[in-house]
Design a protein around this motif. Structure first.
Motif, PDB file in Angstrom:
ATOM      1  N   ASN A  30       0.794  -1.222   0.000  1.00 14.44           N
ATOM      2  CA  ASN A  30       0.000   0.000   0.000  1.00 14.44           C
ATOM      3  C   ASN A  30       0.828   1.275   0.000  1.00 14.44           C
ATOM      4  O   ASN A  30       0.280   2.356  -0.185  1.00 14.44           O
ATOM      5  CB  ASN A  30      -0.932   0.020   1.215  1.00 14.44           C
ATOM      6  CG  ASN A  30      -1.895  -1.139   1.204  1.00 14.44           C
ATOM      7  OD1 ASN A  30      -2.355  -1.550   0.149  1.00 14.44           O
ATOM      8  ND2 ASN A  30      -2.188  -1.687   2.367  1.00 14.44           N
ATOM      9  N   GLY A  31       2.126   1.165   0.218  1.00 13.23           N
ATOM     10  CA  GLY A  31       2.981   2.337   0.320  1.00 13.23           C
ATOM     11  C   GLY A  31       2.947   3.252  -0.890  1.00 13.23           C
ATOM     12  O   GLY A  31       2.696   4.455  -0.755  1.00 13.23           O
ATOM     13  N   PRO A  32       3.198   2.716  -2.098  1.00 14.88           N
ATOM     14  CA  PRO A  32       3.199   3.597  -3.277  1.00 14.88           C
ATOM     15  C   PRO A  32       1.862   4.307  -3.504  1.00 14.88           C
ATOM     16  O   PRO A  32       1.819   5.484  -3.840  1.00 14.88           O
ATOM     17  CB  PRO A  32       3.516   2.643  -4.435  1.00 14.88           C
ATOM     18  CG  PRO A  32       4.249   1.518  -3.795  1.00 14.88           C
ATOM     19  CD  PRO A  32       3.662   1.375  -2.420  1.00 14.88           C
ATOM     20  N   HIS A  33       0.760   3.599  -3.260  1.00 14.59           N
ATOM     21  CA  HIS A  33      -0.568   4.215  -3.429  1.00 14.59           C
ATOM     22  C   HIS A  33      -0.763   5.341  -2.415  1.00 14.59           C
ATOM     23  O   HIS A  33      -1.261   6.421  -2.759  1.00 14.59           O
ATOM     24  CB  HIS A  33      -1.655   3.156  -3.262  1.00 14.59           C
ATOM     25  CG  HIS A  33      -3.038   3.726  -3.169  1.00 14.59           C
ATOM     26  ND1 HIS A  33      -3.666   4.305  -4.248  1.00 14.59           N
ATOM     27  CD2 HIS A  33      -3.898   3.831  -2.128  1.00 14.59           C
ATOM     28  CE1 HIS A  33      -4.848   4.737  -3.878  1.00 14.59           C
ATOM     29  NE2 HIS A  33      -5.029   4.461  -2.589  1.00 14.59           N
ATOM     30  N   LEU A  34      -0.375   5.110  -1.163  1.00 16.00           N
ATOM     31  CA  LEU A  34      -0.550   6.125  -0.121  1.00 16.00           C
ATOM     32  C   LEU A  34       0.336   7.340  -0.379  1.00 16.00           C
ATOM     33  O   LEU A  34      -0.067   8.475  -0.122  1.00 16.00           O
ATOM     34  CB  LEU A  34      -0.254   5.532   1.255  1.00 16.00           C
ATOM     35  CG  LEU A  34      -1.264   4.498   1.751  1.00 16.00           C
ATOM     36  CD1 LEU A  34      -0.792   3.879   3.057  1.00 16.00           C
ATOM     37  CD2 LEU A  34      -2.634   5.129   1.921  1.00 16.00           C
ATOM     38  N   ILE A  35       1.540   7.102  -0.894  1.00 15.37           N
ATOM     39  CA  ILE A  35       2.437   8.221  -1.188  1.00 15.37           C
ATOM     40  C   ILE A  35       1.871   9.067  -2.323  1.00 15.37           C
ATOM     41  O   ILE A  35       1.918  10.292  -2.274  1.00 15.37           O
ATOM     42  CB  ILE A  35       3.856   7.712  -1.505  1.00 15.37           C
ATOM     43  CG1 ILE A  35       4.491   7.176  -0.230  1.00 15.37           C
ATOM     44  CG2 ILE A  35       4.711   8.811  -2.114  1.00 15.37           C
ATOM     45  CD1 ILE A  35       5.829   6.529  -0.423  1.00 15.37           C
ATOM     46  N   LYS A  36       1.314   8.406  -3.359  1.00 14.43           N
ATOM     47  CA  LYS A  36       0.708   9.159  -4.457  1.00 14.43           C
ATOM     48  C   LYS A  36      -0.485   9.971  -3.971  1.00 14.43           C
ATOM     49  O   LYS A  36      -0.683  11.114  -4.380  1.00 14.43           O
ATOM     50  CB  LYS A  36       0.258   8.206  -5.564  1.00 14.43           C
ATOM     51  CG  LYS A  36       1.380   7.675  -6.396  1.00 14.43           C
ATOM     52  CD  LYS A  36       0.849   6.748  -7.471  1.00 14.43           C
ATOM     53  CE  LYS A  36       1.994   6.104  -8.237  1.00 14.43           C
ATOM     54  NZ  LYS A  36       1.509   5.122  -9.207  1.00 14.43           N
ATOM     55  N   GLN A  37      -1.262   9.375  -3.070  1.00 11.65           N
ATOM     56  CA  GLN A  37      -2.476  10.035  -2.613  1.00 11.65           C
ATOM     57  C   GLN A  37      -2.176  11.132  -1.595  1.00 11.65           C
ATOM     58  O   GLN A  37      -2.713  12.238  -1.686  1.00 11.65           O
ATOM     59  CB  GLN A  37      -3.424   9.007  -2.006  1.00 11.65           C
ATOM     60  CG  GLN A  37      -4.769   9.580  -1.620  1.00 11.65           C
ATOM     61  CD  GLN A  37      -5.699   8.495  -1.101  1.00 11.65           C
ATOM     62  OE1 GLN A  37      -5.338   7.331  -1.071  1.00 11.65           O
ATOM     63  NE2 GLN A  37      -6.891   8.895  -0.702  1.00 11.65           N
ATOM     64  N   TYR A  38      -1.337  10.834  -0.597  1.00 14.29           N
ATOM     65  CA  TYR A  38      -1.123  11.762   0.511  1.00 14.29           C
ATOM     66  C   TYR A  38       0.246  12.429   0.502  1.00 14.29           C
ATOM     67  O   TYR A  38       0.544  13.232   1.379  1.00 14.29           O
ATOM     68  CB  TYR A  38      -1.288  11.029   1.850  1.00 14.29           C
ATOM     69  CG  TYR A  38      -2.678  10.476   2.046  1.00 14.29           C
ATOM     70  CD1 TYR A  38      -3.752  11.322   2.276  1.00 14.29           C
ATOM     71  CD2 TYR A  38      -2.910   9.114   1.993  1.00 14.29           C
ATOM     72  CE1 TYR A  38      -5.032  10.814   2.455  1.00 14.29           C
ATOM     73  CE2 TYR A  38      -4.179   8.594   2.178  1.00 14.29           C
ATOM     74  CZ  TYR A  38      -5.233   9.443   2.406  1.00 14.29           C
ATOM     75  OH  TYR A  38      -6.481   8.945   2.576  1.00 14.29           O
ATOM     76  N   GLY A  39       1.085  12.108  -0.456  1.00 17.75           N
ATOM     77  CA  GLY A  39       2.442  12.643  -0.495  1.00 17.75           C
ATOM     78  C   GLY A  39       2.528  14.156  -0.503  1.00 17.75           C
ATOM     79  O   GLY A  39       3.237  14.743   0.308  1.00 17.75           O
ATOM     80  N   PRO A  40       1.798  14.841  -1.411  1.00 19.87           N
ATOM     81  CA  PRO A  40       1.895  16.307  -1.441  1.00 19.87           C
ATOM     82  C   PRO A  40       1.481  16.962  -0.127  1.00 19.87           C
ATOM     83  O   PRO A  40       2.091  17.918   0.316  1.00 19.87           O
ATOM     84  CB  PRO A  40       0.955  16.712  -2.573  1.00 19.87           C
ATOM     85  CG  PRO A  40       0.896  15.519  -3.455  1.00 19.87           C
ATOM     86  CD  PRO A  40       1.021  14.330  -2.536  1.00 19.87           C
ATOM     87  N   SER A  41       0.456  16.431   0.530  1.00 22.21           N
ATOM     88  CA  SER A  41       0.023  17.035   1.798  1.00 22.21           C
ATOM     89  C   SER A  41       1.038  16.760   2.896  1.00 22.21           C
ATOM     90  O   SER A  41       1.251  17.599   3.776  1.00 22.21           O
ATOM     91  CB  SER A  41      -1.351  16.512   2.207  1.00 22.21           C
ATOM     92  OG  SER A  41      -1.295  15.115   2.420  1.00 22.21           O
ATOM     93  N   LEU A  42       1.680  15.593   2.860  1.00 25.12           N
ATOM     94  CA  LEU A  42       2.701  15.292   3.862  1.00 25.12           C
ATOM     95  C   LEU A  42       3.942  16.151   3.655  1.00 25.12           C
ATOM     96  O   LEU A  42       4.526  16.649   4.609  1.00 25.12           O
ATOM     97  CB  LEU A  42       3.086  13.812   3.803  1.00 25.12           C
ATOM     98  CG  LEU A  42       2.027  12.814   4.251  1.00 25.12           C
ATOM     99  CD1 LEU A  42       2.508  11.391   4.020  1.00 25.12           C
ATOM    100  CD2 LEU A  42       1.667  13.026   5.699  1.00 25.12           C
ATOM    101  N   LEU A  43       4.330  16.342   2.415  1.00 26.76           N
ATOM    102  CA  LEU A  43       5.497  17.171   2.132  1.00 26.76           C
ATOM    103  C   LEU A  43       5.227  18.640   2.438  1.00 26.76           C
ATOM    104  O   LEU A  43       6.142  19.378   2.776  1.00 26.76           O
ATOM    105  CB  LEU A  43       5.931  17.000   0.682  1.00 26.76           C
ATOM    106  CG  LEU A  43       6.582  15.658   0.342  1.00 26.76           C
ATOM    107  CD1 LEU A  43       6.890  15.586  -1.145  1.00 26.76           C
ATOM    108  CD2 LEU A  43       7.839  15.447   1.152  1.00 26.76           C
ATOM    109  N   GLY A  44       3.972  19.055   2.350  1.00 26.97           N
ATOM    110  CA  GLY A  44       3.631  20.434   2.678  1.00 26.97           C
ATOM    111  C   GLY A  44       3.783  20.729   4.163  1.00 26.97           C
ATOM    112  O   GLY A  44       3.981  21.866   4.565  1.00 26.97           O
TER     113      GLY A  44
END
Length: 102
Positions: A15-29
């Motif tokens: 599930n890691g790649p899917h979660l990073i695509k979905q929530y990555g920009p908000s986490l990096l923000g």
């Protein structure tokens, strides 16, 4: 109590790649800019700069015990570098003689 690691790793791989695509920009923000790119100098380089700037300038003010401890520290660093070369682990910056004052 032991925590089973294998199922957690399997879930992260699946599930890691899917979660990073979905929530990555908000986490990096949420991470302050510049904190990821800030590189810390190697601990040997920091100590080398300290020796050049402070120790060598005030060499005559040290007592015998302090001089012996400084000598042992330098010898220890040299042994660590030799050990890393023998074990095929290369130091981060092996060109100590080319380090310049910051």
């Amino acid at each position: 109590m032991k925590i089973p690691v294998k199922p957690i790793v399997d879930i992260a791989k699946k599930n890691g790649p899917h979660l990073i695509k979905q929530y990555g920009p908000s986490l990096l923000g949420a991470i302050p800019k510049g904190s990821l790119s800030k590189k810390l100098p190697h601990h040997r380089r920091e100590r080398f700069n300290t020796h050049v700037k402070e120790t060598l300038q005030n060499l005559d003010s040290y007592n015998r015990e302090q001089l012996i401890s400084l000598e042992l520290e330098v010898e220890e660093f040299l042994l660590q570098i030799e050990d890393e070369k023998a074990n095929k682990r290369v130091p981060l910056n092996p060109r100590i003689n080319k380090w310049k004052d910051n």
